[in-house]
Each structure stands twice: as structure tokens, then as C-alpha cells.
Motif scaffolding. Sequence first.
Motif, PDB file in Angstrom:
ATOM      1  N   UNK A  87       0.856  -1.189   0.000  1.00 47.72           N
ATOM      2  CA  UNK A  87       0.000   0.000   0.000  1.00 47.72           C
ATOM      3  C   UNK A  87       0.891   1.238   0.000  1.00 47.72           C
ATOM      4  N   UNK A  88       0.714   2.126  -0.996  1.00 44.44           N
ATOM      5  CA  UNK A  88      -0.135   2.043  -2.180  1.00 44.44           C
ATOM      6  C   UNK A  88       0.204   0.809  -3.014  1.00 44.44           C
ATOM      7  N   UNK A  89      -0.825   0.317  -3.704  1.00 40.12           N
ATOM      8  CA  UNK A  89      -0.718  -0.990  -4.342  1.00 40.12           C
ATOM      9  C   UNK A  89      -0.242  -0.932  -5.793  1.00 40.12           C
ATOM     10  N   UNK A  90       0.596  -1.873  -6.126  1.00 42.93           N
ATOM     11  CA  UNK A  90       0.833  -2.274  -7.502  1.00 42.93           C
ATOM     12  C   UNK A  90       0.159  -3.651  -7.607  1.00 42.93           C
ATOM     13  N   UNK A  91      -0.895  -3.793  -8.416  1.00 43.36           N
ATOM     14  CA  UNK A  91      -1.200  -3.045  -9.637  1.00 43.36           C
ATOM     15  C   UNK A  91      -2.364  -2.067  -9.554  1.00 43.36           C
ATOM     16  N   UNK A  92      -3.031  -1.930  -8.396  1.00 42.75           N
ATOM     17  CA  UNK A  92      -4.321  -1.229  -8.396  1.00 42.75           C
ATOM     18  C   UNK A  92      -4.241   0.253  -8.080  1.00 42.75           C
ATOM     19  N   UNK A  93      -3.184   0.689  -7.394  1.00 41.63           N
ATOM     20  CA  UNK A  93      -3.104   2.071  -6.950  1.00 41.63           C
ATOM     21  C   UNK A  93      -3.914   2.348  -5.700  1.00 41.63           C
ATOM     22  N   UNK A  94      -4.547   1.328  -5.123  1.00 42.18           N
ATOM     23  CA  UNK A  94      -5.370   1.510  -3.931  1.00 42.18           C
ATOM     24  C   UNK A  94      -4.488   1.719  -2.698  1.00 42.18           C
ATOM     25  N   UNK A 120     -11.335   4.661  -8.741  1.00 46.01           N
ATOM     26  CA  UNK A 120     -10.438   5.820  -8.765  1.00 46.01           C
ATOM     27  C   UNK A 120      -9.390   5.651  -7.665  1.00 46.01           C
ATOM     28  N   UNK A 121      -8.253   5.046  -8.004  1.00 38.57           N
ATOM     29  CA  UNK A 121      -7.207   4.806  -7.005  1.00 38.57           C
ATOM     30  C   UNK A 121      -6.588   6.108  -6.534  1.00 38.57           C
ATOM     31  N   UNK A 122      -6.039   6.106  -5.337  1.00 39.92           N
ATOM     32  CA  UNK A 122      -5.446   7.326  -4.783  1.00 39.92           C
ATOM     33  C   UNK A 122      -3.946   7.184  -4.523  1.00 39.92           C
ATOM     34  N   UNK A 123      -3.297   6.223  -5.183  1.00 40.59           N
ATOM     35  CA  UNK A 123      -1.871   6.072  -4.985  1.00 40.59           C
ATOM     36  C   UNK A 123      -1.172   5.428  -6.172  1.00 40.59           C
ATOM     37  N   UNK A 124       0.165   5.382  -6.099  1.00 42.05           N
ATOM     38  CA  UNK A 124       1.027   4.802  -7.140  1.00 42.05           C
ATOM     39  C   UNK A 124       0.796   5.512  -8.475  1.00 42.05           C
TER      40      UNK A 124
END
Length: 400
Positions: free
Chosen positions: A177-184, A323-327
Motif C-alpha cells: 500500500x499504495x498498491x501495484x497493480x491497483x493504486x489503492x 479511482x485509485x489514490x496512490x502509485x
Amino acid sequence: MTAPSRRLSQRIGSIAESATLAVDAKAKALKAAGHPVIGFGAGEPDFPTPPHIVEAAKEAVMDPKNHRYSPAAGLPELREAVAEAAKTYSGVEADASQVLITNGGKQAVYQAFAALIDPGDEVIVPAPFWTSYPEGIRLAGGTPVSVFSGADQDYLPTAAQLESVRTDRTKAVLICSPSNPTGSVLSRAQMEEIGRWALENGLWVITDEIYQHLTYEGTEFTSVLQAVPELADQTVVLNGVAKTFAMTGWRVGWMIAPKDILTGAANMQSHLTSNVNNIAQRAALAALTGPMDSVEDMKTAFARRRTTILDMLSEIDGFSVPRPTGAFYAFPEVSGVLGRTIGGQKVETSTDLATVILDQAKVAAVPGEAFDAPGHLRFSYALSDADLTEGIERVQKLLA
């Protein structure tokens, strides 16, 4: 003459090529052959490494002390800088003796598994997950146990989901977190819930924090050790300079761990690679101790591109786009497109869809199967604004 009965070991033969690097390599090969390919595959900032970091490397090249072996665990001053950065940006209290400098974040990931996992041990890996995690666990003799969280929960796992797959063989849980692959990005409350669950069940936590500086819309990064400090003696923190400072090619990562685990991993590295390239270590030192202006500039560009790609992907019929908030990844759920015939080809899976998009639109994205998330595609928005817009417009036209 008798030929060997078996050439490649079963252990190595079972490893699949990195799907993200494979997509990136195919895209670059097509581009080199003259095709107008736009690549959304690699998780690699398109910016140059900031000038003050490059200058530090130039100076290091000319210093003869950097032409020789250095401590296998890393330059003492870089280990100090990593410990200080962890305290400043993650709230993680660690001594320099708990830091191991590695050849990129991937080596840190593998050595963490190698130091912790015995044959038969299980590691819970929330999916969607980065493609290299399960391979590293298997190489260490362990068994990856996947548990999927879908778009309806922003791809974020809950402690209840993790508990549903825990067994008496579970040794560790992996968090990204933040995540690869999602950006969550896990909130502080979500991180604390998972951390408390791991603490109560005597599990190790391996936390990959390499995207910690890349969050948007006021989202705050929280380290598991910030949320649950009591986990300090059973947590391994993984990080590096690649994503934050646009230094993917410099290959400098690190792990922070309890001293017994750190010593084991350092002993392994002393036989495997010895020290990380000294010039790259000096560059990483400049990155961690220098100004963060360039990082903020890159983050501003990523935020702008994030808005563009999420808005454009949301316009595609059949795509559901959290709508991811990271990466720097968008991870649309694309099952609404599957089953169609596109450009004369029947598309049944997200792998089929990624193939059709590359062949017909000359746009490279990574299929969700690579992340144990069939029915999804990963688009990295770490590319220029112009390429990003043109690339997604091609996908829109193909799928219209």
C-alpha cells in the motif's frame, strides 16, 4: 557420452517470466521495428533522475574509494539515511543496523521471503498482487495463498478475508500500500485492523512501501508499523528509490527488519551479490538526503495524468474504473468487454483483450491474469501526457 537426465532444475523451471517486463519488452521490440506502439506496461517513471542525484553519482565515479568492495549490507551512511527517512516519512523507528541495502526492491522482496520462509510455510498474498511476489515465495520453498478483493471494495483486503484463508501453516501476510497493480491505498483504520489481526495471530508482516510518496487527493500513506508499533519485532519493511526518484535503472532498494532476520538476509547477500554498486549507493544517498522538489514536481504530473486516464477509461463502454489514490496505475475491470468480437477476433479473457489492443491499436497494457485478477487490465500512467492521451484514444476507438 551420456546426456544429463534433467537440464533445468524444477525450482527454476517453475518460474514464469515477469509479465510486466514481458509486456514492456514486447512493446519496445515492436517500437524498435517501426511500429507506433505506446506502452502502458512498465511501472517506470518517464522522468530523468533529478540532476543533484546524477551529480552525486558523477562525483562518486571519480572517487577511488568507490572502485572497491564495500560492506555487503550497504554503505554505513546510506543505511543511516534509510533509517532516518523511515522515521521521517513512515514513522518507523529503526536503527541503521536493521537496514540492508539491496540490488533494487526485487532483491529485498526475495531475501525477505528467503529469510522467513521454510518449505511448507504459507504466505497470504492479497490479490490483485504484483507478479513477482508469488514467484519469490515459491523460490523460498513456501506456498503463496491468494485472497481476492474486487473493485467493489477498491481492491483493498479486510482482516476477515485474510482470516478466511489462514491455517496453522500460515507464517506471514504481505501488504502493498499504495498498491501495484491497483493504486489503492489502505487507510490508517484499515491498516490497523490488518496489523492487529496479524499481531493477535503471531504472523509476520512483510510490507512493501515503495510507492509511499505517491498518493493523491489528500490521501495519507500509513505504514503498518505506524498503525501498530507493537509489530516491530515481526515486520519486514521493503522500499527503494526507484519509483519516488525516477531511479528504476540504478537498482537500489532496501529492507528494514529485526536484527536476527536482517543478519540472515545480509549473510545471504554476502554470498549472492556482495555490495550494491557503490556509485548507485552514493546516488541513493543524495536522493534521500537532498531536496524533494523534483519529487513533488513528478507527483504533480502523475496527479494530472491520473485524472486524465481515469476519466478517459471511464468513457469506454464495458469498463468499470475505480479511482485509485496512490502509485501510478489504473486498474479497470473489463468484464463488460469480454465475449465481444473485436476487429474480427473473439475476446474471451483479459489476456485476449490485451493482445487485441496491442496488435490492433498498438497500445501495450498488462492483462489482469498476471496479477491473479482475470477480467482486468493494468495501465501505468507513468508516461508523457501526449502519449497517454493518444494511447487511450486508440483504445477508445478500437472498443467503440
